[in-house]
Design a protein around this motif. Structure first.
Motif, PDB file in Angstrom:
ATOM      1  N   GLY A 888       0.843  -1.187   0.000  1.00 18.34           N
ATOM      2  CA  GLY A 888       0.000   0.000   0.000  1.00 18.34           C
ATOM      3  C   GLY A 888       0.877   1.234   0.000  1.00 18.34           C
ATOM      4  N   ASP A 889       0.526   2.202   0.810  1.00 21.19           N
ATOM      5  CA  ASP A 889       1.378   3.389   0.955  1.00 21.19           C
ATOM      6  C   ASP A 889       1.857   3.521   2.397  1.00 21.19           C
ATOM      7  OD1 ASP A 889      -0.990   3.940   2.147  1.00 21.19           O
ATOM      8  OD2 ASP A 889      -1.408   5.802   1.069  1.00 21.19           O
ATOM      9  N   SER A 890       1.891   2.371   3.100  1.00 17.43           N
ATOM     10  CA  SER A 890       2.170   2.439   4.533  1.00 17.43           C
ATOM     11  C   SER A 890       3.318   1.540   4.970  1.00 17.43           C
ATOM     12  CB  SER A 890       0.906   2.076   5.320  1.00 17.43           C
ATOM     13  OG  SER A 890      -0.173   2.895   4.952  1.00 17.43           O
ATOM     14  N   PHE A 891       3.121   0.228   4.891  1.00 14.68           N
ATOM     15  CA  PHE A 891       4.113  -0.707   5.404  1.00 14.68           C
ATOM     16  C   PHE A 891       5.197  -0.968   4.364  1.00 14.68           C
ATOM     17  CE2 PHE A 891       0.220  -1.970   7.780  1.00 14.68           C
ATOM     18  CZ  PHE A 891       0.693  -1.676   9.050  1.00 14.68           C
ATOM     19  N   ARG A 892       6.432  -0.998   4.840  1.00 16.97           N
ATOM     20  CA  ARG A 892       7.564  -1.263   3.949  1.00 16.97           C
ATOM     21  C   ARG A 892       8.329  -2.472   4.464  1.00 16.97           C
ATOM     22  NH1 ARG A 892      12.262   3.074   2.522  1.00 16.97           N
ATOM     23  NH2 ARG A 892      12.872   2.574   4.650  1.00 16.97           N
ATOM     24  N   PHE A 893       8.643  -3.397   3.552  1.00 17.59           N
ATOM     25  CA  PHE A 893       9.330  -4.637   3.909  1.00 17.59           C
ATOM     26  C   PHE A 893      10.701  -4.649   3.260  1.00 17.59           C
ATOM     27  CE2 PHE A 893       4.881  -5.463   4.445  1.00 17.59           C
ATOM     28  CZ  PHE A 893       4.806  -6.293   5.545  1.00 17.59           C
ATOM     29  N   ARG A 894      11.738  -4.657   4.095  1.00 14.95           N
ATOM     30  CA  ARG A 894      13.099  -4.780   3.563  1.00 14.95           C
ATOM     31  C   ARG A 894      13.359  -6.237   3.213  1.00 14.95           C
ATOM     32  NH1 ARG A 894      16.842  -1.617   7.738  1.00 14.95           N
ATOM     33  NH2 ARG A 894      18.464  -2.621   6.510  1.00 14.95           N
ATOM     34  N   THR A 895      14.037  -6.457   2.106  1.00 12.45           N
ATOM     35  CA  THR A 895      14.251  -7.801   1.595  1.00 12.45           C
ATOM     36  C   THR A 895      15.515  -7.810   0.753  1.00 12.45           C
ATOM     37  OG1 THR A 895      13.203  -9.593   0.350  1.00 12.45           O
ATOM     38  CG2 THR A 895      12.755  -7.362  -0.416  1.00 12.45           C
ATOM     39  N   ASN A 896      15.673  -8.818  -0.108  1.00  9.96           N
ATOM     40  CA  ASN A 896      16.768  -8.826  -1.070  1.00  9.96           C
ATOM     41  C   ASN A 896      16.185  -8.982  -2.468  1.00  9.96           C
ATOM     42  OD1 ASN A 896      16.345 -11.692  -1.590  1.00  9.96           O
ATOM     43  ND2 ASN A 896      17.357 -12.041   0.377  1.00  9.96           N
ATOM     44  N   ARG A 897      17.043  -8.844  -3.461  1.00 21.39           N
ATOM     45  CA  ARG A 897      16.562  -8.819  -4.835  1.00 21.39           C
ATOM     46  C   ARG A 897      15.830 -10.085  -5.214  1.00 21.39           C
ATOM     47  NH1 ARG A 897      18.568 -10.990  -9.223  1.00 21.39           N
ATOM     48  NH2 ARG A 897      20.582 -11.414  -8.257  1.00 21.39           N
ATOM     49  N   VAL A 898      16.413 -11.254  -4.887  1.00 27.09           N
ATOM     50  CA  VAL A 898      15.809 -12.511  -5.325  1.00 27.09           C
ATOM     51  C   VAL A 898      14.455 -12.734  -4.648  1.00 27.09           C
ATOM     52  CG1 VAL A 898      16.154 -14.993  -5.544  1.00 27.09           C
ATOM     53  CG2 VAL A 898      18.109 -13.454  -5.723  1.00 27.09           C
ATOM     54  N   SER A 899      14.374 -12.467  -3.353  1.00 28.69           N
ATOM     55  CA  SER A 899      13.095 -12.618  -2.654  1.00 28.69           C
ATOM     56  C   SER A 899      12.042 -11.693  -3.248  1.00 28.69           C
ATOM     57  CB  SER A 899      13.264 -12.322  -1.162  1.00 28.69           C
ATOM     58  OG  SER A 899      14.102 -13.270  -0.538  1.00 28.69           O
ATOM     59  N   ALA A 900      12.442 -10.450  -3.516  1.00 29.42           N
ATOM     60  CA  ALA A 900      11.504  -9.500  -4.098  1.00 29.42           C
ATOM     61  C   ALA A 900      11.024  -9.971  -5.463  1.00 29.42           C
ATOM     62  CB  ALA A 900      12.141  -8.122  -4.205  1.00 29.42           C
ATOM     63  N   GLU A 901      11.953 -10.471  -6.275  1.00 30.76           N
ATOM     64  CA  GLU A 901      11.579 -10.935  -7.616  1.00 30.76           C
ATOM     65  C   GLU A 901      10.575 -12.088  -7.543  1.00 30.76           C
ATOM     66  OE1 GLU A 901      15.174 -11.924  -9.605  1.00 30.76           O
ATOM     67  OE2 GLU A 901      15.703  -9.851 -10.093  1.00 30.76           O
ATOM     68  N   VAL A 902      10.824 -13.039  -6.649  1.00 31.79           N
ATOM     69  CA  VAL A 902       9.937 -14.198  -6.539  1.00 31.79           C
ATOM     70  C   VAL A 902       8.551 -13.772  -6.064  1.00 31.79           C
ATOM     71  CG1 VAL A 902       9.506 -16.315  -5.236  1.00 31.79           C
ATOM     72  CG2 VAL A 902      11.769 -15.892  -6.216  1.00 31.79           C
TER      73      VAL A 902
END
Length: 960
Positions: A888-902
């Motif tokens: 949305g425009d609220s919660f932000r989840f830090r991750t890595n490139r591969v996790s984000a892509e999947v």
């Protein structure tokens, strides 16, 4: 930004263990960077300070910056996928057949082209090019012969004698002339005047007798399913015909259609709206009767708005509005001061009695005294928005009235009406009055109006358990909109002689439905009404006082066959405080379903259209509803309907509940999720006796079975009730666990209705909620919680920190929602009784503000479910080069490139699957590529926590 060497390399040729180590190292580096950025000391802090600040200004600057940083940290979390899961899911995605995607995408684009790019106005203009119905001389001749045969039928002639006695018959010629001379006519008449059954017949017979039957096709809308069926049956009977000849009906999932031409079809207003989707000009229909427009339900108001647009393109279309006699000027003015014909009402006079008269006649004085007890603050505010009077308010109007009538009534009556409890639904009083009428009054059926199913069930039980009751002397029927149609129809049968018929009904019997042998009406003065609070964004079903218009309608149900009696179970003083008319439904309801229906009609600017209705809803409610539909992915950013929105528009239920049960069908977990949906749509099955609140709370926790979910707790209750019922132990089970057996039975019926809807939409092969084919994944806890969150989204809260009090979670723990800031678990929620949580995120359905903002029902959810089923702008980088996914425009989840892509690939493919199902709905074959995609999503939702960093579990994992 970090160099490429810090990014995980492609999976090709790398072992899972090697990838796992790389991801762990990256997570540690990312978190260390984050730690330095938030907690660094020294010159960096001073370099960020604006010049010229002195003394207190410097302190205020750093305080504000610390608050901003804290808020940012509150809304930020970590989500990383395990390397072995990434490998497995990427393999499944590679096997997912992309060849079919391009094919169905092309079909999808063609299918939606007209809906998304053609306006309602353009669609009407296109339909003008289609040929209109032409007169068929051969058909006219055939139908005229059939008409003459009907006129000669002895049964028809007998029925005609009764029909001619109806008040509306005195206006027959005036009505026909007005319809012939005007495009829009308003006919107003009191209950029982015959307008619903007779006026459409007048019009049809005028065409049949003049040899123009092929030009006549009448649709008559009813606000309720049972009304459409019973009125059609009555009219067919009056014409000495069977349904399916000149008269028929059409409701959802059921129809008996009449001849294509020279006929009358009684249908629900929703059926007419569905027809408008494909036929915006209603080509072939000659007359539209909108019945009961005074009820002001949403669908009728919307249809009136649409017809106002249509009639300028269809000058041959006749629109006849039919209403009770009150407030007719509103409808006449809306259609440019159209002709209004008034018809007198009931056949026989009706005598009215009020509560004080009832008490005097029955000698009833058993009202409970007010019990004062210390209540927790949360309980006092729980029903804050329900309509009720304080003791002072009640006293202020009842005391003067009691003094004015004290010489007319016994002392016990005066004391009785001064008791505030005398205005509550009292089953003992109702039972006493019913038996009093039965043993002391002449023959005639008794019709009792109550606000809802639970009150009906209690009174039914009280009557049948009474020592005065015998099955040979009484026939007791319940009438409620959620009852099966066959059960509803049984109330119209006449009982044998010397048998008293008692019908206990909601306001479903207030209009349209006429039970001919009713002589006595008992009006509780209460009804259930939906109300929407735009501030809390909550819609509730509340028990409220009826209006004067409602009371007039209820009174009119008596006196059909002889002079009748109406007993009002409220005082004359209370009647003086009642509103004149009910508030139109469109002003007190959520508008998501309305907006989706308008989108299906190709009305793109729904806000502009809604401003043209008889009653205009608040623009803030409209915009809030549009924003929610966007977040549900039912509308896109340009407010065009999406594939999911198409499905939700086809389901005649709340869009959030609709999304939940649709996903349950796709993921094969129908039984528990339909239980959740029924519970949210109706009511909680528990009751809370005084002094037993803690015991009930403990029982609720027991039923939750460590699911961390109020919603799945309710599903577990229904499952165990079903098993105990199979054994014959349902009554003791309910008694021991403070459960309402009538509520549980109603929830089971609603589950069946939901699966019927899914069957109708072709998402299920079986309408049995418990069918194993519908429940392959019903024991998958993480999946169940994920689907609940997908349906309730964007109602999401996050736990910041947990406080422990006496080995349990303090419900006042730090929980936040983006729109409210700090909130708390309601003490009645099972999650306020837990000792720890695996995840920080919770979905909720209801929140309310009193001394604090409370979440009444919650389910702990895996944050990965939010990322797959939620909305957002996709992946990106923060200023430090960290990968993140925005929810949305609220919660932000830090991750890595591969996790984000999947994760984002799964979201993209799932959206494509919904597109595919929009074109070719059907159950997902376990061996199909669709099942492979759903399996990949399930793998991600089921995956265990990544434990490569000692602090990681405090973000996605255990918050204790």
């Amino acid at each position: 930004m970090e160099s490429n060497n810090d990014e995980p390399r492609r999976l090709d040729g790398r072992t899972v263990s090697g990838l796992q180590q790389a991801l762990r190292e990256q997570a540690i580096r990312a978190m260390n960077r984050g730690g330095r950025s938030h907690h660094g000391r020294g010159g960096g802090r001073h370099r960020g300070r604006p010049p010229g600040l002195r003394g207190r200004e410097i302190g205020m600057f750093y305080r504000q910056r610390a608050m901003e940083r804290e808020q940012q940290e509150e809304l930020e979390s970590f989500v990383l996928l395990q390397p072995e899961i990434i490998v497995k899911v990427q393999k499944m995605l590679s096997e997912y057949d992309s060849a079919s995607t391009s094919t169905f995408r092309s079909e999808f684009e063609n299918y939606f082209k007209s809906i998304r790019s053609t306006s309602f106005e353009q669609n009407m203009k296109e339909k003008l090019l289609e040929s209109c119905v032409e007169q068929d001389d051969r058909l006219d001749e055939k139908m005229m012969i059939e008409y003459d045969e009907m006129m000669d039928n002895l049964k028809f002639q007998e029925n005609m004698i009764t029909r001619e006695k109806l008040p509306v018959n005195t206006k027959k010629e005036e009505i026909l002339n007005a319809i012939a001379s005007n495009q829009v006519v308003l006919i107003s008449g009191d209950t029982g005047c015959g307008k619903t059954t007779q006026v459409p017949q007048y019009v049809l017979d005028s065409y049949l007798s003049s040899g123009k039957a092929s030009l006549c096709k009448i649709f008559c809308t009813q606000p309720r399913r049972i009304s459409a069926i019973t009125v059609a049956e009555r009219v067919a009977w009056e014409r000495a015909q069977h349904l399916g000849e000149s008269v028929g009906y059409q409701i959802r999932l059921q129809s008996v259609l009449p001849h294509e031409r020279g006929s009358i079809t009684y249908c629900t207003t929703g059926i007419l709206l569905k027809r408008l989707e494909s036929d915006p000009l209603l080509n072939g229909i000659s007359h539209i009767f909108l019945d009961e427009v005074h009820e002001r339900d949403v669908n009728t108001d919307v249809v009136m708005g649409l017809l106002k647009e249509i009639i300028s393109h269809r000058p041959d279309l006749k629109v006849i509005l039919m209403s009770a006699t009150f407030n007719t000027s509103t409808f006449s003015a809306y259609f440019n001061n159209c002709t209004n014909i008034e018809v007198q009402g009931t056949l026989f006079p009706v005598t009215e009695f009020y509560l004080e008269d009832v008490l005097e006649e029955t000698k009833f004085a058993n009202f409970p005294e007010e019990v004062q007890r210390k209540r927790p603050k949360w309980e006092k505010y729980r029903n804050k928005y329900k309509q009720s009077d304080s003791l002072d308010d009640y006293t202020s109007f009842i005391e003067p009235y009691a003094r004015s009538v004290q010489d007319k009534y016994s002392k016990f009556v005066i004391e009785g009406i001064k008791n505030p409890n005398s205005e509550k639904i009292n089953v003992d009083l109702l039972t006493a009055l019913i038996f009093h009428i039965s043993f002391n009054k002449p023959a005639g059926a008794i019709l009792v109006f109550l606000p809802g199913y639970e009150a009906i069930s209690k009174l039914h039980t009280s009557i049948t358990n009474s020592k005065f009751y015998s099955a040979e002397k009484f026939k007791v029927y319940a009438l409620h909109s959620m009852m099966p149609t066959a059960d509803q129809k049984s109330v119209f049968s006449r009982p044998p002689e010397n048998v008293r018929k008692v019908i206990i009904s909601t306001n479903i019997a207030e209009t349209s439905i006429t039970i001919d042998d009713v002589v006595y009406v008992i009006n509780s003065g209460k009804s259930k009404m939906t109300n929407y609070n735009p501030e809390t964004k909550l819609q509730t079903l509340e028990e409220v006082w009826t209006t004067l218009a409602n009371n007039k309608q209820r009174r009119g149900r008596a006196g059909r066959v002889q002079p009748g009696i109406c007993y009002h179970l409220f005082t004359r003083a209370r009647e003086f405080t009642m509103d004149a008319l009910p508030t139109p439904e469109i002003l007190r309801t959520r508008l998501e379903s309305v907006i989706l229906n308008l989108k299906m009609l190709r009305i793109h600017d729904v806000a502009q259209f809604l401003r043209k209705l008889v009653s205009v809803p608040d623009d803030s409610v409209v915009q809030t509803s549009i924003a929610l539909l966007k977040r549900l992915n039912a509308l896109d950013e340009r407010e065009f309907i999406t594939p999911l929105g198409l499905h939700l528009a086809r389901l005649p239920i709340d869009p959030q509940i609709g999304k939940m049960i649709l996903l349950a069908a796709l993921f094969k977990c129908v039984d528990p999720i339909t239980s959740v949906a029924a519970n949210l749509s109706f009511k909680d099955p528990f009751y809370r006796p005084l002094g037993k609140e803690k015991l009930v709370d403990d029982i609720r926790v027991k039923f939750s079975k460590d699911t961390k979910s109020d919603h799945l707790m309710a599903a577990n209750v229904i499952t165990e009730y079903r098993e105990e019922k199979r054994k014959g132990n349902e009554r003791s089970f309910c008694y021991d666990n403070f459960l309402s057996i009538s509520t549980l039975n109603q929830l089971e019926k609603m589950k069946g209705q939901f699966t019927d809807l899914l069957m109708e939409a072709r998402f299920l092969e079986s309408s049995d909620p418990t069918d194993p084919k519908n429940n392959y994944n019903s024991s998958n806890l993480d999946l169940l919680r994920s689907i609940i969150s997908a349906g309730l989204y964007p109602n999401v809260a996050k736990v910041r920190r947990v406080k422990i009090c006496k080995r349990r979670v303090d419900p006042r723990m730090d929980i936040i929602t983006p729109e409210d800031g700090r909130v708390s678990f309601h003490p009645s929620s099972i999650n306020s009784k837990q000792t720890g949580f695996e995840y920080k995120f919770f979905a909720y359905f209801m929140k309310q503000k009193s001394t604090a903002i409370y979440l009444f029902d919650t389910t702990m959810i895996n944050p990965r479910a939010l990322l797959i089923f939620g909305d957002g702008e996709g992946a990106g980088f923060d200023q430090l080069g960290n990968h993140f996914i925005l929810l949305g425009d609220s919660f932000r989840f830090r991750t890595n490139r591969v996790s984000a892509e999947v994760i984002l690939k799964l979201r993209e493919k799932f959206d494509e699957l919904l597109q595919k199902k929009a074109i070719n709905p059907g159950p997902v074959d376990p061996e199909s590529e669709d099942a492979l995609l759903l399996g990949a999503i399930t793998e991600v939702l089921n995956a265990g926590r990544f434990s490569g960093h000692p602090d990681y579990s405090s973000d996605e994992g255990n918050v204790m």
